[in-house]
Write an enzyme that holds these catalytic residues in place. Sequence first.
Site, PDB file in Angstrom:
ATOM      1  N   THR A 126     -35.809  38.241  58.126  1.00  0.00           N
ATOM      2  CA  THR A 126     -36.573  39.408  58.551  1.00  0.00           C
ATOM      3  C   THR A 126     -37.480  39.952  57.452  1.00  0.00           C
ATOM      4  OG1 THR A 126     -34.775  40.010  60.050  1.00  0.00           O
ATOM      5  CG2 THR A 126     -36.386  41.720  59.563  1.00  0.00           C
ATOM      6  N   PRO A 128     -40.708  43.121  56.624  1.00  0.00           N
ATOM      7  CA  PRO A 128     -41.115  44.454  57.087  1.00  0.00           C
ATOM      8  C   PRO A 128     -41.945  44.428  58.369  1.00  0.00           C
ATOM      9  CG  PRO A 128     -41.325  44.341  54.706  1.00  0.00           C
ATOM     10  CD  PRO A 128     -40.966  42.956  55.170  1.00  0.00           C
ATOM     11  N   GLY A 131     -39.716  40.528  62.806  1.00  0.00           N
ATOM     12  CA  GLY A 131     -38.297  40.498  63.132  1.00  0.00           C
ATOM     13  C   GLY A 131     -37.970  39.238  63.914  1.00  0.00           C
ATOM     14  N   GLU A 244     -24.434  31.897  64.826  1.00  0.00           N
ATOM     15  CA  GLU A 244     -24.623  33.271  64.364  1.00  0.00           C
ATOM     16  C   GLU A 244     -24.452  34.264  65.517  1.00  0.00           C
ATOM     17  OE1 GLU A 244     -27.998  36.105  62.172  1.00  0.00           O
ATOM     18  OE2 GLU A 244     -28.252  33.921  62.226  1.00  0.00           O
ATOM     19  N   GLN A 338     -15.464  59.860  73.929  1.00  0.00           N
ATOM     20  CA  GLN A 338     -15.351  60.948  74.917  1.00  0.00           C
ATOM     21  C   GLN A 338     -13.879  61.261  75.210  1.00  0.00           C
ATOM     22  OE1 GLN A 338     -18.029  62.505  76.057  1.00  0.00           O
ATOM     23  NE2 GLN A 338     -17.019  63.894  77.493  1.00  0.00           N
ATOM     24  N   LEU A 339     -13.067  60.231  75.308  1.00  0.00           N
ATOM     25  CA  LEU A 339     -11.641  60.446  75.602  1.00  0.00           C
ATOM     26  C   LEU A 339     -10.895  61.065  74.419  1.00  0.00           C
ATOM     27  CD1 LEU A 339     -10.864  57.188  77.613  1.00  0.00           C
ATOM     28  CD2 LEU A 339     -10.871  59.519  78.501  1.00  0.00           C
TER      29      LEU A 339
END
Length: 381
Positions: A126, A128, A131, A244, A338-339
Amino acid sequence: MKHPYLQEEHEIFRKSLRKFLEKEAYPFYEQWEEERIIPRAFWEKMGAQGFLCPDVPEEYGGSGVDWGFSVVVNEELERVGSGLVGIGLHSDIVIPYITAYGTKEQKERWLPKCVTGEMITAIAMTEPGTGSDLANIQTTARLDGDHYVLNGQKTFITNGIHADLIIVACKTDPSAVPKHKGLSLVVVERDAPGFSRGRKLNKVGLHCQDTAELIFEDCRVPKENLLGEEGKGFQYLMEKLQQERLLVAINAQAASEKMFEMTMEYIQSREAFGKPISRFQNTQFKMAEMATDLEMGRAFLNQLIAEHIHGANVVTKVSMAKWRLTENARRIATECMQLHGGYGYMEEYEIARRYRDIPVASIYAGTNEIMKTIIAKNLGL
């Protein structure tokens, strides 16, 4: 029923690894998160116990075992914390390039130290401005006598701070048509003149995992550090991305299972309105939904791993697994937080860290949108 790839020796290995991690990793993980790095001493301890690169051939210091042992290592590391992902990248993403495409001299020079943890690796794709579009990489490597001269920048590089050995995707023929035919892989060592590290990047999650920018300014690398053949870098990357992406799916599934376990424990001990919150129908339905997703994900993943170990081309299924299991993990992280109620938002509870760590899995190793594109293409669309 016989397991698709695990046998008794894998489970013995898992017990040994888990015991090691209970002593050397679990007690220190929060400290590593605060310090924003995993100490090299931990890598060396992993190597001393045979937990790095277990599938490397014995002649180069490895154990020469099947890839099922690597799956066990990655699952157990993920159970400790997602920030240990750099170890899996070293053993199961970077090292396979060397074992597959390296010369005998390169393997003898690098692999033994990679197995012991003395040498940490990274792969730099990668940039700048680039990607998923690997064919448009801008970093160049120009042959000058006995050396390649590299110029360019890389970013979001896992193990970027610690790395002693970096496989750099670069253009050795910038005028090649089509563009991807000009791509090659060159191995840059820590002390290469003209190589420097930029910032250690401050991420939303994976705090203990060292992610960095890498800079090459007239960086001189011996031409003997070319990995494989010139112009075949893109082909090599495509061949190795299957494993990967499968690794990302494995980690996502392991993280989901861990989050489910910790939430099950919490809902059975936490009371509201005079009874455990596990007794409320909404809680039960949420847990039932997650348990179903986990079972289906695990069944698909195990069969996929078995096919991969046997050398099958499972690119489409791997893309499906990488997409679906990372999305499952993001949803499960949200549901589990949340739980936990208000406590789920507190850093002292592990679910908060898991909630921060998991989203990037749908981005790296090819975004989930790229995974859907691959699936559609392979369906003939």
